[in-house]
Design a protein around this motif. Sequence first.
Motif, PDB file in Angstrom:
ATOM      1  N   LEU A  88       0.895  -1.263   0.148  1.00  0.00           N
ATOM      2  CA  LEU A  88      -0.021   0.014  -0.074  1.00  0.00           C
ATOM      3  C   LEU A  88       0.868   1.305   0.076  1.00  0.00           C
ATOM      4  N   VAL A 161      -7.183   5.742   2.594  1.00  0.00           N
ATOM      5  CA  VAL A 161      -5.986   5.667   1.715  1.00  0.00           C
ATOM      6  C   VAL A 161      -6.247   6.930   0.625  1.00  0.00           C
ATOM      7  N   ASP A 243      -1.257  -0.503   6.367  1.00  0.00           N
ATOM      8  CA  ASP A 243      -0.134  -0.236   5.445  1.00  0.00           C
ATOM      9  C   ASP A 243       0.835  -0.930   6.498  1.00  0.00           C
TER      10      ASP A 243
END
Length: 296
Positions: A88, A161, A243
Motif C-alpha cells: 500500500l 487511503v 499499511d
Amino acid sequence: MTLTKDEAGQEDTGGSYAPSRRRIEREAFKRARGRRATAIAAVSTLVTAVVLYLVVVNAPGWPRTKETFFSGQYAREAFPKVLEGLWLNVRLLLVCGVAVLVLGMLIAIARTLRGPVFFPLRFLAAAYTDFFRGLPLIINLMIVVLGVPALRLQGVTVDPVWLGGTALTLTYSAYVAEVFRAGIESVHPSQRAAARSLGLSNRQALRYVVLPQAVRRQVPPLLNDLVSLQKDTGLVSIGGAIDAVRAADIIVGRSLNYTPYIVAGLVFVALTIPMTRFTDWVTARMDRRRAQGGIA
C-alpha cells in the motif's frame, strides 16, 4: 631500431607505447597504498563493531531491551504482514509522486507568470505554498483523513487511503513547487530572450527552453522530496489504512511487544537507501558535469 626516451621517461619504439619504469613504480605504489588503506579500514571497522557489540550486550537492561524490541518470535510474525502492508505504501508513493510533480509544476509556473493580469494567480499560488509549507503534515492528515468524513458530504469518499494520499499531495506539492520555481528562476533571462528572438511565443519558450533546463537542474532536490514522501506514506495509518506501519501497530497492540515497529522501520530503511544512494549518484554526476563545463 634505436630506443629513445621522451621527457617523461617513456620509451618510444617506433609508435608503440611502453610505460617508463618510473610510471610503473608509481602505479604499483598507488595500488599498494590502496590495498593498505582498504585493509586498515576493514580492521578498524571490525574492531569498532566488536567494541559496540560488547558495550551494548553488557549494558544494564540489555536483556529486557532485547526481549521488548528485538524478539525473534515477533519479528518472524510481523515480517510477512508488514511486507503485505508495504505494498500500500508503494502504491501511494507512485500515485502521489506523479500527482505531486504535476501539481507542483503547475503552481511553480503560476508563480512565475509575468504581467499584472496574472497577479491574482501569482498571489493564490504563493498563498498555497506558504500555507502548506507552514502547516505540519500530521495536522494536515488529521484534518483531511479524520475531519472530512465528519462532514458527511455526499459523493466525497471516506476511504482513508484516498484521503491520506490527498493530504500528502497537498503538502508535498507546496515543497516541490518551490523546487521547480527555483529551477525556473535559475535559467538566465537571456535564454528566454533568445527563444523569443527566434520567433517562439512565451508559452513555447517556457516549454521548450526554460522548463527543460529548470527540471534538469533540480533533479537532486526533487529526488530528495521523493525519498521524504516515501517515508511519510506511513502516516496514512492514522486513519486506519492497513499499511506497513498499521500492520505492525496491530501486532504491538495485541502482544505489547515493540519488535514489529523495528521490523517496519527496517523495511522502510531498506526501501529508502537505494533511492538515497541514487540521489547521491545523480548529484555527484551533475557536479562533475558542471566542473567540466558541461550543461547542468
